[in-house]
Design a protein around this motif. Structure first.
Motif, mmCIF file in Angstrom:
data_model
loop_
_atom_site.group_PDB
_atom_site.id
_atom_site.type_symbol
_atom_site.label_atom_id
_atom_site.label_comp_id
_atom_site.label_asym_id
_atom_site.label_seq_id
_atom_site.Cartn_x
_atom_site.Cartn_y
_atom_site.Cartn_z
ATOM 1 N N THR A 10 0.771 -1.188 0.119
ATOM 2 C CA THR A 10 0.013 0.073 0.060
ATOM 3 C C THR A 10 0.893 1.227 0.095
ATOM 4 O OG1 THR A 10 -1.853 -1.164 1.370
ATOM 5 C CG2 THR A 10 -1.844 1.149 1.150
ATOM 6 N N PRO A 11 0.833 2.127 -0.922
ATOM 7 C CA PRO A 11 1.864 3.149 -0.961
ATOM 8 C C PRO A 11 1.584 4.222 -0.087
ATOM 9 C CG PRO A 11 0.619 2.954 -3.325
ATOM 10 C CD PRO A 11 0.033 2.042 -2.102
ATOM 11 N N PHE A 12 2.561 4.940 0.202
ATOM 12 C CA PHE A 12 2.977 5.938 1.410
ATOM 13 C C PHE A 12 1.736 7.011 1.171
ATOM 14 C CE2 PHE A 12 4.784 9.999 2.457
ATOM 15 C CZ PHE A 12 5.419 9.782 3.646
ATOM 16 N N HIS A 13 1.078 7.306 2.192
ATOM 17 C CA HIS A 13 -0.016 8.195 2.154
ATOM 18 C C HIS A 13 -0.288 8.714 3.428
ATOM 19 C CE1 HIS A 13 -2.139 4.679 3.256
ATOM 20 N NE2 HIS A 13 -3.316 5.441 3.479
ATOM 21 N N ILE A 14 -1.243 9.975 3.798
ATOM 22 C CA ILE A 14 -1.759 10.230 5.029
ATOM 23 C C ILE A 14 -3.134 10.258 5.131
ATOM 24 C CG2 ILE A 14 0.228 11.671 5.509
ATOM 25 C CD1 ILE A 14 -1.138 14.241 4.501
ATOM 26 N N ASP A 15 -3.797 10.125 6.364
ATOM 27 C CA ASP A 15 -5.184 10.105 6.417
ATOM 28 C C ASP A 15 -5.617 11.349 7.260
ATOM 29 O OD1 ASP A 15 -5.577 7.883 4.789
ATOM 30 O OD2 ASP A 15 -5.101 6.706 6.382
ATOM 31 N N ARG A 16 -6.686 11.710 7.349
ATOM 32 C CA ARG A 16 -7.304 12.884 7.990
ATOM 33 C C ARG A 16 -7.670 12.487 9.576
ATOM 34 N NH1 ARG A 16 -10.261 13.528 3.333
ATOM 35 N NH2 ARG A 16 -9.464 15.166 2.015
ATOM 36 N N GLU A 17 -7.965 10.971 9.689
ATOM 37 C CA GLU A 17 -8.585 10.671 10.793
ATOM 38 C C GLU A 17 -7.470 9.843 11.723
ATOM 39 O OE1 GLU A 17 -11.165 9.050 7.314
ATOM 40 O OE2 GLU A 17 -8.967 9.083 7.691
ATOM 41 N N ASN A 18 -7.747 9.770 12.824
ATOM 42 C CA ASN A 18 -6.999 9.011 13.843
ATOM 43 C C ASN A 18 -7.225 7.464 13.421
ATOM 44 O OD1 ASN A 18 -5.952 11.097 15.350
ATOM 45 N ND2 ASN A 18 -8.008 10.924 16.667
ATOM 46 N N ASN A 19 -6.366 6.519 13.386
ATOM 47 C CA ASN A 19 -6.351 5.096 13.075
ATOM 48 C C ASN A 19 -6.182 4.015 14.068
ATOM 49 O OD1 ASN A 19 -6.148 2.871 11.513
ATOM 50 N ND2 ASN A 19 -5.824 4.089 9.750
ATOM 51 N N PHE A 20 -7.073 3.018 14.420
ATOM 52 C CA PHE A 20 -6.649 2.033 14.959
ATOM 53 C C PHE A 20 -6.569 0.785 13.903
ATOM 54 C CE2 PHE A 20 -8.523 3.811 18.878
ATOM 55 C CZ PHE A 20 -7.441 3.273 19.702
ATOM 56 N N TRP A 21 -5.350 0.429 13.522
ATOM 57 C CA TRP A 21 -4.945 -0.336 12.322
ATOM 58 C C TRP A 21 -4.891 -1.939 12.924
ATOM 59 C CZ3 TRP A 21 -1.201 -3.387 10.395
ATOM 60 C CH2 TRP A 21 -1.051 -3.750 9.208
ATOM 61 N N LEU A 22 -5.527 -2.686 12.648
ATOM 62 C CA LEU A 22 -5.666 -4.169 13.121
ATOM 63 C C LEU A 22 -5.397 -4.936 12.122
ATOM 64 C CD1 LEU A 22 -9.103 -3.675 15.120
ATOM 65 C CD2 LEU A 22 -6.880 -2.986 15.772
ATOM 66 N N GLN A 23 -4.318 -5.944 12.481
ATOM 67 C CA GLN A 23 -4.030 -7.026 11.419
ATOM 68 C C GLN A 23 -4.840 -8.155 11.958
ATOM 69 O OE1 GLN A 23 -2.131 -6.943 8.783
ATOM 70 N NE2 GLN A 23 -2.020 -9.045 8.172
ATOM 71 N N ILE A 24 -5.408 -8.538 10.885
ATOM 72 C CA ILE A 24 -6.438 -9.791 10.937
ATOM 73 C C ILE A 24 -5.889 -11.148 10.737
ATOM 74 C CG2 ILE A 24 -8.717 -10.518 10.338
ATOM 75 C CD1 ILE A 24 -8.712 -7.991 11.895
ATOM 76 N N ARG A 25 -5.345 -11.190 9.563
ATOM 77 C CA ARG A 25 -4.844 -12.543 8.971
ATOM 78 C C ARG A 25 -3.505 -12.345 8.254
ATOM 79 N NH1 ARG A 25 -8.421 -16.728 5.125
ATOM 80 N NH2 ARG A 25 -6.581 -17.946 3.935
ATOM 81 N N GLY A 26 -2.619 -13.366 8.099
ATOM 82 C CA GLY A 26 -1.352 -13.199 7.412
ATOM 83 C C GLY A 26 -0.685 -12.306 8.180
ATOM 84 N N ARG A 27 0.435 -11.819 7.449
ATOM 85 C CA ARG A 27 1.651 -10.869 8.160
ATOM 86 C C ARG A 27 1.668 -9.752 7.201
ATOM 87 N NH1 ARG A 27 3.399 -12.531 12.659
ATOM 88 N NH2 ARG A 27 4.586 -10.763 12.767
ATOM 89 N N LYS A 28 2.105 -8.499 7.594
ATOM 90 C CA LYS A 28 2.307 -7.336 6.983
ATOM 91 C C LYS A 28 3.321 -6.670 7.726
ATOM 92 C CE LYS A 28 -1.042 -5.643 4.697
ATOM 93 N NZ LYS A 28 -2.411 -5.214 4.314
ATOM 94 N N ILE A 29 3.939 -5.721 7.203
ATOM 95 C CA ILE A 29 4.748 -4.790 7.658
ATOM 96 C C ILE A 29 4.465 -3.560 7.598
ATOM 97 C CG2 ILE A 29 6.994 -3.482 7.842
ATOM 98 C CD1 ILE A 29 8.129 -6.429 6.672
ATOM 99 N N MET A 30 3.815 -2.870 8.527
ATOM 100 C CA MET A 30 3.238 -1.629 8.666
ATOM 101 C C MET A 30 4.625 -0.606 9.023
ATOM 102 S SD MET A 30 1.094 1.004 8.562
ATOM 103 C CE MET A 30 -0.709 0.506 8.596
ATOM 104 N N THR A 31 4.751 0.713 8.171
ATOM 105 C CA THR A 31 5.646 1.667 8.442
ATOM 106 C C THR A 31 4.901 2.856 8.799
ATOM 107 O OG1 THR A 31 7.464 0.341 7.031
ATOM 108 C CG2 THR A 31 7.670 2.733 7.493
ATOM 109 N N VAL A 32 5.229 3.433 9.882
ATOM 110 C CA VAL A 32 4.297 4.803 10.480
ATOM 111 C C VAL A 32 5.481 5.781 10.584
ATOM 112 C CG1 VAL A 32 2.848 5.953 11.561
ATOM 113 C CG2 VAL A 32 2.590 3.239 11.444
ATOM 114 N N PHE A 33 5.112 6.828 10.183
ATOM 115 C CA PHE A 33 5.964 8.130 10.361
ATOM 116 C C PHE A 33 5.462 8.909 11.275
ATOM 117 C CE2 PHE A 33 7.196 6.227 6.303
ATOM 118 C CZ PHE A 33 8.490 6.491 6.354
#
Length: 323
Positions: free
Chosen positions: A161-184
């Motif tokens: 998922t490309p680099f971006h920003i959102d307006r909202e606060n975010n509870f980001w939950l991993q549900i299945r499999g694995r992923k690397i989330m990078t946050v600045f």
């Protein structure tokens, strides 16, 4: 038989009222380190919503089938990277229907996002359940929570998922499999300039919000699996990638959900951004929201008037939560 047709296996509560569905699941979310958690900075979290019947792949395939006509299923350009523009479209890249997409969802590089899932009453109830558990973490410092929404990302590695920003606060939950989330850090102006944050808040444009590879080490990586998650505040730049090292036969899909929301604080900051945008157009260099409480207090009412006047006189459609 498509996954949509088999979705009754994981969707046995679909005909039950909202309160019954909430009582059935009773999921929980908590900070990894409650003493260090702050709604104003990036924090790791844990949850058990990966077990929820609405988060299982067959049920999500049915949801996608229902959302496709309203253009709430989104797809990114094939070959996108983390440094690409975050461009998404409601049309599948190869023109196939959504059932065919899910029939091939484990093929490498598959990617589909389900936007604003709260428009489905069952998923609105699910988001209420998540926020009921998360609310005690947020409301002490950010009262006035509103506009809860959900965005579900389903992909097969390797994908991004490309680099971006959102307006909202975010509870980001991993549900299945694995992923690397990078946050600045949302306060890091080297990563995304004040001008580009304002452009996004006021006009919704991500056209110039791109990752500078030289600043990659400013981000914090979270290698997450089912039950892991990350909280991050509004306008925190972020991106994801999935690798193939965890993939096994029958286990090759990554599913995550961003449960996003606004508060009185995000609305206040959006009003300051509105004012700053005008000041910058006048050739001034206004301080970024949060840098000066008293300046923000002066700017916010002006920002609200500016935004309202743009809506009234210019037919401008204000982004959600922008003022």
């Amino acid at each position: 038989m498509s996954l949509v047709q088999t979705s009754d296996v994981c969707g046995s509560g679909l005909d039950r009222p909202k309160d019954a569905l909430l009582a059935q699941a009773q999921g929980h979310l908590h900070a990894v380190d409650p003493a260090q958690f702050s709604s104003h900075r990036i924090s790791p979290i844990r949850h058990d919503f990966d077990r929820h019947p609405l988060m299982q792949l067959p049920r999500l395939a049915q949801l996608a089938h229902d959302l496709m006509p309203s253009r709430q299923c989104r797809f990114i350009r094939p070959g996108s990277s983390q440094t690409s523009e975050f461009f998404h479209t409601p049309k599948t890249p190869d023109g196939q229907d959504i059932d065919a997409v899910f029939a091939r969802i484990e093929e490498p590089g598959s990617w589909v996002a389900l936007y604003n899932v709260q428009t489905d009453p069952h998923y609105a109830a699910f988001l209420d359940e998540v926020m009921a558990s998360a609310r005690p973490l947020i409301e002490p410092s950010q009262p006035g929570l509103f506009r809860v929404a959900g965005f579900i990302f389903i992909s097969a590695p390797p994908s991004v998922t490309p680099f971006h920003i959102d307006r909202e606060n975010n509870f980001w939950l991993q549900i299945r499999g694995r992923k690397i989330m990078t946050v600045f850090d949302h306060r890091d102006r080297a990563v995304v300039s004040a001008r580009e944050v304002e452009e996004f808040i006021v006009h919704g444009s991500l056209a110039k919000v791109r990752l500078d590879p030289a600043l990659r080490d400013h981000g914090r990586d979270f290698d997450v699996g089912p039950g892991d998650g990350v909280y991050f505040p509004a306008t925190s730049p972020h991106m994801t990638r999935t690798t193939t090292d965890w993939v096994r036969p029958g286990d090759g899909v990554s599913i995550s959900i961003g449960v996003v929301f606004y508060t009185a604080v995000t609305r206040h900051l959006a009003r300051v951004h509105q004012c700053n945008r005008v000041l910058r157009q006048l050739g001034l260099q206004p301080s970024f929201p949060g840098a000066s409480a008293w300046r923000d207090a002066l700017k916010a009412p002006l920002g609200r008037v500016i935004a309202a006047s743009r809506v009234h006189w210019r037919n401008h459609v204000a982004p959600p939560g922008a003022y």
